[in-house]
Design an enzyme around this catalytic site. Structure first.
Site, PDB file in Angstrom:
ATOM      1  CE  LYS A  28      -2.232   4.322   2.671  1.00 13.96           C
ATOM      2  NZ  LYS A  28      -1.709   4.283   1.330  1.00 13.96           N
ATOM      3  N   PRO A  52       0.181  15.728   2.913  1.00 14.06           N
ATOM      4  CG  PRO A  52       2.138  15.702   1.652  1.00 14.06           C
ATOM      5  CD  PRO A  52       1.553  15.198   2.942  1.00 14.06           C
ATOM      6  CB  VAL A  53      -4.421  17.171  -0.398  1.00 12.17           C
ATOM      7  CG1 VAL A  53      -5.771  16.832  -0.994  1.00 12.17           C
ATOM      8  CG2 VAL A  53      -4.589  17.917   0.920  1.00 12.17           C
ATOM      9  CB  ALA A  83      -4.122   7.065   3.975  1.00 10.29           C
ATOM     10  N   GLY A 104      -6.814  11.915   3.839  1.00 13.16           N
ATOM     11  CA  GLY A 104      -8.267  12.035   4.033  1.00 13.16           C
ATOM     12  C   GLY A 104      -8.774  10.980   5.004  1.00 13.16           C
ATOM     13  CB  SER A 105      -7.959   7.384   5.390  1.00 14.70           C
ATOM     14  OG  SER A 105      -8.327   7.063   4.075  1.00 14.70           O
ATOM     15  CB  ALA A 106      -5.117  10.636   8.585  1.00 11.90           C
ATOM     16  CG  ASP A 135      -6.256   3.463   2.735  1.00 12.13           C
ATOM     17  OD1 ASP A 135      -6.196   2.234   2.571  1.00 12.13           O
ATOM     18  OD2 ASP A 135      -5.910   4.295   1.880  1.00 12.13           O
TER      19      ASP A 135
END
Ligand code: C5P
Length: 301
Positions: free
Chosen positions: A10, A95-96, A101, A103-105, A137
């Site tokens: 996002k 990308p980290v 977001a 990690g949220s994905a 998120d």
């Protein structure tokens, strides 16, 4: 038996940040916008006890008990009273620690995939509630599209957006991430030092009107992010990245979420290719990606 889903990155088309709350979060008013850039999450039953995880990544992700996707699997297993012996495979394209977001994905993807794997019968609304407890998120990654987020970002409402052609984005990512809590803390410090009290967060009228019209120039003009000044203070080189995009003809340029990714709005798909090439040549960022939005939330493959 395994289940595979895709889960989107996002950008925040606008991100207004209120004062620090007693619980350490900030009330925000934001317009979330899901991108075609996505991770792919596969979950499968495992003979081994517990949750194992395997990621193919561009950067470093903590694959420990605090990993957000693992926490998502554990929360769902607990909720539906299952042992949760699961292997999670994540193909990372987002990308980290980038303000996109990712990690949220992955957490939203793991939630939907396990829900399907275990045929729990939980509704989208129940999953969204669970997602909201995992991170600010995660609920949005589940739903996708373009939505207004309030509270700490977990309360979602659809935007009355015009049905317009997809927006074309160029993303300039950096190899080194920024920590979201530190970026919020830096914003608090900037405000404290300048004696500015944070207003109640709100989405501007300009942004709401731009989203209803779908005019690219209007959306570009209404892009705003309160966290940008904090991200720029922590990573001053981002100013050069943003300027390189503007010099290359981007219609709009903004830091995404807590950064350090910068996102650039292009006029159309062809323009986004030209913009990506010029940005790449500018040498002001590590990775260039292209994406369109709005994209769907978590999708079963
Ligand atoms: O909810 P999430 O785990 O993504 O948030 C990470 C951190 O970012 C929080 O611990 C908090 O420091 C900061 N944050 C905030 N206000 C928000 C969202 C996040 O201060 N609305």
């Amino acid at each position: 038996m395994s289940v595979t889903v895709t889960s989107p990155a996002k950008v925040n088309l606008s991100l207004s940040v209120g004062p620090l709350r007693a619980d350490g979060y900030h009330d925000i008013a934001t317009v979330f916008h899901a991108l075609s850039l996505h991770d792919t999450v596969t979950v499968s039953e495992s003979d081994e006890p517990g949750i194992s995880i395997d990621m193919r990544v561009l950067g470093v992700v903590p694959v420990d008990q605090d990993n957000l996707a693992m926490r998502a699997v554990r929360a769902l297993a607990h909720h539906v009273n299952r042992p949760g012996n699961v292997h999670v495979n994540i193909i990372k394209r987002i990308p980290v620690a980038a303000g996109l977001a990712g990690g949220s994905a992955d957490a939203a993807g793991a939630l939907v995939a396990c829900n399907e794997l275990w045929q729990t019968g939980l509704s989208m609304s129940e999953l969204t509630d669970m997602a909201a407890t995992l991170g600010s998120d995660v609920a949005f990654a589940l739903r996708g599209g373009t939505m207004v987020g309030t509270g700490r970002g977990e309360r979602l409402a659809p935007v009355l957006a015009a049905t317009f052609a997809p927006l074309n984005w160029v993303i300039a990512a950096s190899g080194a991430g920024l920590s979201t809590p530190e970026v919020y803390r830096t914003l608090d410090e900037i405000r404290e030092q300048s004696g500015i009290d944070a207003d109640e967060p709100e989405v501007s009228i300009e942004m709401m009107l731009a989203l209803r019209s779908g005019v690219v120039d209007d959306i570009a003009a209404a892009l705003e992010n309160d966290l940008q000044k904090a991200a720029l203070k922590m990573r001053p080189s981002l100013a050069r990245t943003l300027q390189a995009g503007i010099d290359a003809g981007a219609v709009g340029a903004i830091v995404s979420g807590s950064g350090p990714s910068c996102v650039f709005l292009a006029r159309d798909a062809d323009h986004s290719v030209d913009l990506a090439v010029e940005l790449s040549a500018s040498g002001t960022c590590d990775t260039i990606l292209r994406a369109t939005g709005p994209a769907a939330g978590v999708q079963l493959v």
